[in-house]
Design a protein around this motif. Structure first.
Motif, PDB file in Angstrom:
ATOM      1  N   LYS A   1     -12.597   3.224  12.263  1.00  0.00           N
ATOM      2  CA  LYS A   1     -12.247   1.805  12.336  1.00  0.00           C
ATOM      3  C   LYS A   1     -10.778   1.682  12.712  1.00  0.00           C
ATOM      4  CE  LYS A   1     -13.583  -1.048   9.125  1.00  0.00           C
ATOM      5  NZ  LYS A   1     -13.824  -1.681   7.818  1.00  0.00           N
TER       6      LYS A   1
ATOM      7  N   HIS B   1      -4.838   8.423   4.961  1.00  0.00           N
ATOM      8  CA  HIS B   1      -6.205   8.958   4.849  1.00  0.00           C
ATOM      9  C   HIS B   1      -7.240   8.037   5.491  1.00  0.00           C
ATOM     10  CE1 HIS B   1      -4.973  12.302   2.378  1.00  0.00           C
ATOM     11  NE2 HIS B   1      -4.330  11.474   1.567  1.00  0.00           N
ATOM     12  N   ASN B   2      -6.908   6.763   5.663  1.00  0.00           N
ATOM     13  CA  ASN B   2      -7.845   5.805   6.254  1.00  0.00           C
ATOM     14  C   ASN B   2      -7.675   5.644   7.764  1.00  0.00           C
ATOM     15  OD1 ASN B   2      -9.023   5.192   3.775  1.00  0.00           O
ATOM     16  ND2 ASN B   2      -7.478   3.659   3.332  1.00  0.00           N
TER      17      ASN B   2
ATOM     18  N   LYS C   1     -10.551   6.903  10.840  1.00  0.00           N
ATOM     19  CA  LYS C   1     -11.853   7.131  10.191  1.00  0.00           C
ATOM     20  C   LYS C   1     -12.946   6.233  10.771  1.00  0.00           C
ATOM     21  CE  LYS C   1     -10.243   9.983   7.047  1.00  0.00           C
ATOM     22  NZ  LYS C   1     -10.450  11.376   7.078  1.00  0.00           N
TER      23      LYS C   1
ATOM     24  N   TYR D   1      -2.853  -3.073   6.151  1.00  0.00           N
ATOM     25  CA  TYR D   1      -2.019  -2.551   5.073  1.00  0.00           C
ATOM     26  C   TYR D   1      -0.570  -2.983   5.251  1.00  0.00           C
ATOM     27  CZ  TYR D   1      -6.031   0.532   4.577  1.00  0.00           C
ATOM     28  OH  TYR D   1      -7.291   1.022   4.430  1.00  0.00           O
TER      29      TYR D   1
ATOM     30  N   SER E   1       0.851  -1.185   0.000  1.00  0.00           N
ATOM     31  CA  SER E   1       0.000   0.000   0.000  1.00  0.00           C
ATOM     32  C   SER E   1       0.887   1.235   0.000  1.00  0.00           C
ATOM     33  CB  SER E   1      -0.890   0.028   1.242  1.00  0.00           C
ATOM     34  OG  SER E   1      -1.730  -1.099   1.286  1.00  0.00           O
TER      35      SER E   1
ATOM     36  N   ASN F   1      -9.124  -3.157   8.220  1.00  0.00           N
ATOM     37  CA  ASN F   1      -8.157  -2.237   7.611  1.00  0.00           C
ATOM     38  C   ASN F   1      -6.757  -2.766   7.904  1.00  0.00           C
ATOM     39  OD1 ASN F   1     -10.000  -0.395   6.600  1.00  0.00           O
ATOM     40  ND2 ASN F   1     -10.006   0.833   8.445  1.00  0.00           N
TER      41      ASN F   1
ATOM     42  N   GLN G   1      -1.663   7.195   0.987  1.00  0.00           N
ATOM     43  CA  GLN G   1      -3.069   6.808   0.841  1.00  0.00           C
ATOM     44  C   GLN G   1      -3.588   6.137   2.108  1.00  0.00           C
ATOM     45  OE1 GLN G   1      -3.058   4.429  -2.720  1.00  0.00           O
ATOM     46  NE2 GLN G   1      -2.922   6.219  -4.050  1.00  0.00           N
ATOM     47  N   VAL G   2      -2.736   5.342   2.762  1.00  0.00           N
ATOM     48  CA  VAL G   2      -3.119   4.674   4.004  1.00  0.00           C
ATOM     49  C   VAL G   2      -3.414   5.708   5.084  1.00  0.00           C
ATOM     50  CG1 VAL G   2      -2.286   3.164   5.857  1.00  0.00           C
ATOM     51  CG2 VAL G   2      -1.865   2.558   3.472  1.00  0.00           C
TER      52      VAL G   2
ATOM     53  N   THR H   1      -6.937   0.378  12.493  1.00  0.00           N
ATOM     54  CA  THR H   1      -6.084   0.148  11.334  1.00  0.00           C
ATOM     55  C   THR H   1      -4.842  -0.619  11.773  1.00  0.00           C
ATOM     56  OG1 THR H   1      -6.837   2.219  10.342  1.00  0.00           O
ATOM     57  CG2 THR H   1      -4.804   1.273   9.473  1.00  0.00           C
TER      58      THR H   1
END
Length: 127
Positions: free
Chosen positions: A39, A33-34, A37, A73, A26, A71, A30-31, A41
Protein backbone atom coordinates in the motif's frame (compact mmCIF):
# COMPACT_ATOMS: atom_id res chain seq x y z
CA UNK A 1 -21.05 38.40 33.74
CA UNK A 2 -17.96 36.76 35.24
CA UNK A 3 -19.43 33.37 34.48
CA UNK A 4 -19.89 34.24 30.80
CA UNK A 5 -16.34 35.57 30.54
CA UNK A 6 -14.95 32.49 32.29
CA UNK A 7 -16.85 30.15 29.97
CA UNK A 8 -15.70 32.12 26.92
CA UNK A 9 -12.05 32.02 28.05
CA UNK A 10 -12.23 28.27 28.74
CA UNK A 11 -13.74 27.66 25.30
CA UNK A 12 -11.12 29.85 23.59
CA UNK A 13 -8.29 28.10 25.42
CA UNK A 14 -9.59 24.65 24.47
CA UNK A 15 -9.87 25.68 20.83
CA UNK A 16 -6.53 27.47 20.74
CA UNK A 17 -4.53 24.85 22.58
CA UNK A 18 -6.53 21.70 22.00
CA UNK A 19 -5.00 19.09 19.77
CA UNK A 20 -7.90 16.69 19.54
CA UNK A 21 -8.14 17.07 15.78
CA UNK A 22 -4.46 16.54 15.12
CA UNK A 23 -2.73 13.62 13.47
CA UNK A 24 -1.07 11.59 16.21
CA UNK A 25 2.71 11.25 16.22
CA UNK A 26 4.16 7.99 14.98
CA UNK A 27 7.49 6.40 15.84
CA UNK A 28 9.58 6.36 12.69
CA UNK A 29 11.11 2.92 13.30
CA UNK A 30 7.59 1.47 13.48
CA UNK A 31 6.47 3.39 10.38
CA UNK A 32 9.41 1.98 8.43
CA UNK A 33 7.95 -1.51 8.84
CA UNK A 34 4.76 -0.43 7.03
CA UNK A 35 6.46 1.20 4.05
CA UNK A 36 6.46 -1.01 0.95
CA UNK A 37 3.95 -3.54 2.24
CA UNK A 38 1.61 -3.36 -0.76
CA UNK A 39 0.00 0.00 0.00
CA UNK A 40 1.22 3.56 -0.59
CA UNK A 41 2.41 5.45 2.49
CA UNK A 42 2.15 9.19 3.24
CA UNK A 43 4.59 10.74 5.71
CA UNK A 44 3.98 14.18 7.14
CA UNK A 45 7.27 15.30 8.67
CA UNK A 46 7.15 18.32 10.90
CA UNK A 47 6.99 19.57 14.46
CA UNK A 48 4.29 20.07 17.05
CA UNK A 49 5.40 23.69 17.45
CA UNK A 50 5.28 24.68 13.76
CA UNK A 51 2.11 26.51 12.68
CA UNK A 52 2.15 25.19 9.09
CA UNK A 53 2.77 21.67 10.41
CA UNK A 54 -0.29 21.96 12.64
CA UNK A 55 -2.42 23.08 9.69
CA UNK A 56 -1.26 20.06 7.67
CA UNK A 57 -1.81 17.80 10.67
CA UNK A 58 -5.43 18.91 11.01
CA UNK A 59 -6.06 18.36 7.28
CA UNK A 60 -4.50 14.89 7.43
CA UNK A 61 -6.44 14.06 10.59
CA UNK A 62 -9.66 14.79 8.68
CA UNK A 63 -8.44 12.58 5.84
CA UNK A 64 -7.79 9.70 8.26
CA UNK A 65 -11.30 10.11 9.65
CA UNK A 66 -12.77 9.78 6.14
CA UNK A 67 -10.28 7.12 4.98
CA UNK A 68 -8.91 5.11 7.92
CA UNK A 69 -7.48 2.60 5.43
CA UNK A 70 -4.88 5.12 4.20
CA UNK A 71 -1.34 4.78 5.55
CA UNK A 72 -0.76 8.33 6.85
CA UNK A 73 1.82 9.07 9.53
CA UNK A 74 3.19 12.13 11.33
CA UNK A 75 6.88 12.13 12.27
CA UNK A 76 7.83 14.81 14.82
CA UNK A 77 11.39 15.91 14.00
CA UNK A 78 11.80 17.58 17.40
CA UNK A 79 11.58 14.13 18.97
CA UNK A 80 12.98 12.06 16.10
CA UNK A 81 16.14 13.85 14.99
CA UNK A 82 17.67 10.67 13.54
CA UNK A 83 14.59 10.20 11.36
CA UNK A 84 14.89 13.78 10.09
CA UNK A 85 18.47 13.10 9.09
CA UNK A 86 17.68 9.76 7.48
CA UNK A 87 14.75 11.28 5.55
CA UNK A 88 16.97 14.23 4.48
CA UNK A 89 14.53 16.82 5.84
CA UNK A 90 15.72 20.36 5.15
CA UNK A 91 12.55 22.31 6.03
CA UNK A 92 9.20 21.55 7.60
CA UNK A 93 6.53 20.64 6.92
CA UNK A 94 7.66 18.09 4.36
CA UNK A 95 5.34 15.52 2.81
CA UNK A 96 6.75 12.28 1.40
CA UNK A 97 4.83 9.59 -0.47
CA UNK A 98 6.13 6.06 -0.95
CA UNK A 99 4.52 3.74 -3.48
CA UNK A 100 3.28 0.26 -2.60
CA UNK A 101 6.81 -1.12 -3.15
CA UNK A 102 8.46 1.39 -0.81
CA UNK A 103 9.98 3.68 -3.43
CA UNK A 104 9.80 7.42 -2.73
CA UNK A 105 7.64 8.86 -5.51
CA UNK A 106 6.78 12.34 -4.20
CA UNK A 107 8.27 15.00 -1.93
CA UNK A 108 6.93 18.47 -1.14
CA UNK A 109 7.97 21.18 1.29
CA UNK A 110 5.34 23.50 2.74
CA UNK A 111 1.56 23.54 2.95
CA UNK A 112 -0.72 21.75 0.53
CA UNK A 113 -4.28 22.79 -0.18
CA UNK A 114 -7.18 20.40 0.37
CA UNK A 115 -7.50 19.99 -3.41
CA UNK A 116 -3.79 19.26 -3.86
CA UNK A 117 -3.91 16.73 -1.06
CA UNK A 118 -6.93 14.97 -2.54
CA UNK A 119 -5.26 14.82 -5.97
CA UNK A 120 -2.18 13.23 -4.41
CA UNK A 121 -4.23 10.48 -2.81
CA UNK A 122 -5.90 9.80 -6.15
CA UNK A 123 -2.73 10.03 -8.28
CA UNK A 124 -0.72 7.76 -6.02
CA UNK A 125 -3.56 5.24 -5.71
CA UNK A 126 -4.36 5.41 -2.04
CA UNK A 127 -7.96 4.56 -2.98
Amino acid sequence: MRFIITVFLMFFASVAFGEDNMLQESVYTQVQHNIGKGKPTFLEVGSDSCHSCKVMSRMLYETTQKHPEYNIYFINVKKERDAASELKIMMIPTQIIYDKNGKEVYRHIGLLSDDELEKLFINYQFK
